[in-house]
Scaffold this active site. Structure first.
Site, PDB file in Angstrom:
ATOM      1  N   ASP A 136      -0.556  -5.214   9.602  1.00 14.31           N
ATOM      2  CA  ASP A 136      -1.557  -4.259   9.143  1.00 14.31           C
ATOM      3  C   ASP A 136      -2.793  -5.078   8.792  1.00 14.31           C
ATOM      4  OD1 ASP A 136      -3.170  -2.432   7.929  1.00 14.31           O
ATOM      5  OD2 ASP A 136      -1.706  -1.746   6.455  1.00 14.31           O
ATOM      6  N   LYS A 150     -13.230  -0.982   6.009  1.00 15.73           N
ATOM      7  CA  LYS A 150     -13.817  -1.872   5.002  1.00 15.73           C
ATOM      8  C   LYS A 150     -14.774  -2.870   5.625  1.00 15.73           C
ATOM      9  CE  LYS A 150     -10.077  -0.187   3.214  1.00 15.73           C
ATOM     10  NZ  LYS A 150      -9.584   0.422   2.023  1.00 15.73           N
ATOM     11  N   TRP A 163       0.864  -1.187   0.000  1.00 17.18           N
ATOM     12  CA  TRP A 163       0.000   0.000   0.000  1.00 17.18           C
ATOM     13  C   TRP A 163       0.906   1.246   0.000  1.00 17.18           C
ATOM     14  CZ3 TRP A 163      -1.932   2.800   4.803  1.00 17.18           C
ATOM     15  CH2 TRP A 163      -2.895   3.748   4.462  1.00 17.18           C
TER      16      TRP A 163
END
Ligand code: PGU
Length: 411
Positions: free
Chosen positions: A221, A257, A140
């Site tokens: 993460d 999300k 990311w």
């Protein structure tokens, strides 16, 4: 007028910064007036109708909060909502986690995944003896920025092999094997962004053994728990393996999300320690990191999450809605794969159905992406990543046309 500032502004020498590589895609999309435009840039869930989704269980929780007159808007403590922190640790480490039972986990509420990563990074830069963090290639795009700005030194480890469109497991083991003792390693807990390629459980076990033997510190993460397989527990297996061995690790969680709480900015950072008194000292230092950054976190999103996680009925409703989102993404993978096959589009597109989570790492190059944006009004990140959740059965044929044209016309 002042001779040092010809146009009268003390800011006249400021140069324009580039748009963000991911969020900037939405900026460009919003400017496009074409009726067929399609935004597959940002990783945000959309319904089959192409609309953002507020989960029904989130609406229910918000109703409960609004109707409860005992709810006030007082400041939260620096570490956030205590109940939320406990429940978040339980969600990622498991209800029966010995680390939780032994009070060895320090958890603080953070500003979604990004803010939680940043708190962890600032803490490590201040208090951990090793300042080097290894991040996968690719990863990311915000990762290197978050860690660098916190004062850590960013190095990379091999992760993805473009040839096989799979994991470069040998390269990963070599690079982590060559890392200095104590180095921090950023690991995507599941649904690796942008590749959609995760290690198998056997591979995770090998990674764990190597990292523990070298004293490397895992920093997970976890932005997509539940989005990879549809199961919250299955998607936390990697993290739980590292906690089960009794060793230390960090985990940044995001509810953007999996609960669709993107703009509410809800997340948590947990640091698993070897003993309860260490965890309590770690927490005291996390407060010193947080206080001068934003003082204390917002109350609303964390209250929604806590309301849902503590009630078994609402929790179950959440898991069903989460599974439905994950399933819709999987069905879009199949549909896109089938449509490309029916069109006879050159190339092997099986990675579309093999990859996991929100994204497909298509293998399309920058020129092909630019062509698809210009000719087909399809917006995606320039590395060829598409957000599968932005697709619907109505828009898949348009995307397939664009991919077909891009790969047949542009080398
Ligand atoms: N970690 C990973 C691996 C992510 O993909 C994202 C979001 C985050 C953390 C941070 O998410 P929070 O919203 O702070 O919880 N990545 C998405 C969303 C857009 C962005 O770049 O922030 C993406 O499209 O990659």
């Amino acid at each position: 007028m002042n001779s040092q500032h010809p146009d009268g502004s003390v800011f006249s020498n400021i140069v324009r910064a580039p748009e963000d590589p991911i969020l900037g895609v939405t900026v460009a999309y919003n400017k496009d007036t074409s009726p067929i435009k399609l935004n597959l840039g940002v990783g945000a869930y959309r319904t089959e109708e192409g609309k953002p989704l507020v989960l029904n269980v989130v609406r229910r929780a918000e109703q409960l909060l609004v109707n409860d007159p005992s709810r006030v808007k007082e400041y939260l403590p620096i570490v956030g909502l205590a109940e939320f922190n406990k429940l978040s640790a339980k969600l990622i480490f498991g209800a029966d986690s010995p680390a939780i039972q032994e009070n060895r986990v320090a958890t603080v509420q953070g500003l979604s995944g990004t803010g939680s990563l940043r708190i962890g990074a600032e803490f490590l830069a201040r208090h951990y003896y090793q300042h080097t963090i290894y991040i996968p290639v690719p990863t990311w795009g915000n990762h290197p920025k978050i860690f660098t700005i916190a004062g850590l030194s960013v190095k990379t480890y091999r992760y993805y092999d473009p040839e096989t469109r799979g994991l470069d497991f040998k390269g990963l083991l070599e690079d982590l094997g060559a890392a200095p003792t104590g180095a921090i390693v950023l690991l995507h807990a599941c649904a690796h962004n942008p590749t959609g390629v995760d290690p198998t459980l056997e591979q995770w076990e090998q990674i764990r053994q190597l990292m523990r033997s070298k004293g490397l510190l895992p920093f997970f993460d976890s932005a997509y728990q539940g989005f990879a397989s549809g199961s919250l527990d299955a998607d936390a297996q990697s993290v739980r393996m590292f906690v089960a061995d009794g060793g230390e690790c960090l985990a940044a969680q995001s509810y953007a999300k999996n609960m669709g709480l993107y703009g509410e900015r809800v997340g948590a950072l947990s640091i698993v320690c070897k003993a309860a008194d260490v965890a309590s000292r770690v927490e005291s230092q996390l407060k010193l990191v947080i206080r001068p950054m934003y003082s204390n976190p917002p109350i609303h999103g964390a209250s929604i999450v806590a309301t849902i996680l503590k009630d078994s009925d609402m929790y179950n409703e959440w898991t069903l809605e989460l599974k439905a989102m994950a399933d819709r993404i999987i069905s879009m993978r199949q549909l896109l794969f089938d449509t490309l096959r029916d069109r006879g589009t050159p190339g092997d597109w099986s990675h579309i159905i093999k990859q996991i989570g929100m994204f497909t790492f298509t293998g399309l190059n920058t020129e092909q992406v630019a062509f698809m944006t210009k000719e087909y009004h399809i917006y995606m990140t320039s590395d060829g990543r598409i957000s599968m959740a932005g697709l619907s059965s109505r828009t898949v044929p348009h995307l397939a046309d664009a991919i077909h044209a891009a790969v047949t016309r542009i080398p």
